[in-house]
Design an enzyme around this catalytic site. Structure first.
Site, PDB file in Angstrom:
ATOM      1  N   PRO A   2      37.657  47.433  43.088  1.00  0.00           N
ATOM      2  CA  PRO A   2      38.371  46.439  42.123  1.00  0.00           C
ATOM      3  C   PRO A   2      39.472  45.910  43.010  1.00  0.00           C
ATOM      4  CG  PRO A   2      38.450  48.374  40.908  1.00  0.00           C
ATOM      5  CD  PRO A   2      37.899  48.923  42.401  1.00  0.00           C
ATOM      6  N   GLU A   3      39.710  44.481  43.087  1.00  0.00           N
ATOM      7  CA  GLU A   3      40.435  43.375  43.834  1.00  0.00           C
ATOM      8  C   GLU A   3      41.690  43.059  42.970  1.00  0.00           C
ATOM      9  OE1 GLU A   3      38.329  41.097  46.568  1.00  0.00           O
ATOM     10  OE2 GLU A   3      36.866  42.614  46.819  1.00  0.00           O
ATOM     11  N   LYS A  58      47.256  45.654  44.412  1.00  0.00           N
ATOM     12  CA  LYS A  58      46.218  46.226  43.359  1.00  0.00           C
ATOM     13  C   LYS A  58      46.719  47.443  42.734  1.00  0.00           C
ATOM     14  CE  LYS A  58      42.946  44.898  46.868  1.00  0.00           C
ATOM     15  NZ  LYS A  58      41.791  45.545  47.824  1.00  0.00           N
ATOM     16  N   ARG A 266      32.299  45.846  57.116  1.00  0.00           N
ATOM     17  CA  ARG A 266      32.141  45.327  55.872  1.00  0.00           C
ATOM     18  C   ARG A 266      31.032  43.937  56.075  1.00  0.00           C
ATOM     19  NH1 ARG A 266      37.980  45.674  52.686  1.00  0.00           N
ATOM     20  NH2 ARG A 266      38.552  47.596  53.158  1.00  0.00           N
TER      21      ARG A 266
END
Length: 276
Positions: A2-3, A58, A266
């Site tokens: 989750p960002e 976050k 990434r």
């Protein structure tokens, strides 16, 4: 993971159900998350009223009179609001914590257990002084975030502009998905050295970050694997991606196949024509 959009969607979804309500009790089924849940958290929160729910980067910050409990969703965490009247919903394997209110349960679920539930007492100072929050960059929707800020803080830096976005030291909440999407909107190649990006292009990037995050929040965030909102519904922003997870597919703007590279372990996606 989750960002910022997913965390903000969660905050907006749960606040009407918990703000101003008393915590009747807390059930901790799995005390060992990324860090151990404080052993006395259930006792500390029992009978306390949640004043408000805020977000910093976050992190979700739940304020009560005695302090704040802090929730980070980690890689796979979700917070859902469930009605427990007349019958409380049974907890599943990965449902680790319940905050039980008069009519609702706020349930934390996290299959990979990389998230966190922490406590910051008021006598320790403002919650923003917590070690996990004190070093964070500015909020992307705040007046402090600008192209000028990014330009000033990246002078002489050889790290890529995408890595500078991800680090969280300049601006918070921009993870892998939204960094790729924002850089596309700004027309900047993700591997460009942060110190070589001009002020004009950073102005474009600051605008792109805000537009991208706002659009994602409007669509309920992105659901690629685990994320659902507080009501259990998936987000739909992934249907609007320009580049992320679209390697080999035609660019939605120019038709050039989207390329994929690896940066900092990434995946990064970009259009070799639209981004320079």
């Amino acid at each position: 993971m989750p960002e910022l959009p997913e965390v903000e969607v969660t905050r907006r979804g749960i606040e009407p159900y918990v703000s101003g309500r008393k915590v009747e009790r807390v059930e901790v089924r799995t005390p060992a998350l990324r860090w151990p849940i404080p052993a006395d958290l259930a006792k500390t929160l029992r009978g306390r009223v949640v004043r408000k729910v805020e977000r910093r980067g976050k992190y979700l910050l739940f304020e009560i009179d005695a302090g704040w409990f802090i929730v980070h969703l980690g890689m796979t965490g979700t917070l859902r609001v469930l009605r427990h009247v007349p019958h409380p919903p049974a907890a599943a394997k990965h449902d680790h914590v319940d905050w039980i209110f008069d009519e609702f349960i706020l349930r934390y679920r996290d299959p990979r257990r990389f998230g966190a539930v922490l406590w910051h007492p008021r006598e320790a100072g403002d919650v923003l002084e917590h070690p996990l929050l004190a070093g964070l960059g500015v909020e992307p929707f705040s007046p402090a975030f600008s192209g000028a800020l990014m330009h000033r803080l990246t002078r002489g830096r050889k790290v890529s502009v995408k890595q500078a976005l991800l680090a969280g030291e300049i601006v918070v909440g921009v993870g892998n998905i939204y960094a790729s999407e924002s850089l596309f909107r700004a027309g900047i190649r993700p591997a460009t050295a942060a110190g070589r990006v001009s002020l004009v292009r950073y102005d474009l990037l600051a605008d792109a970050v805000r537009v991208t995050l706002a659009a994602a929040i409007e669509k309920g965030g992105s659901t690629l694997r685990d994320f659902v909102g507080s009501n259990g519904e998936s987000g739909y922003f992934q249907l609007d991606y320009f580049v992320y997870d679209r390697a080999g597919l035609p660019c939605r703007v120019c038709g050039t196949p989207i390329k994929q590279i690896v940066q900092g372990q990434r995946s990064t996606y970009f259009c070799p024509t639209c981004q320079r």
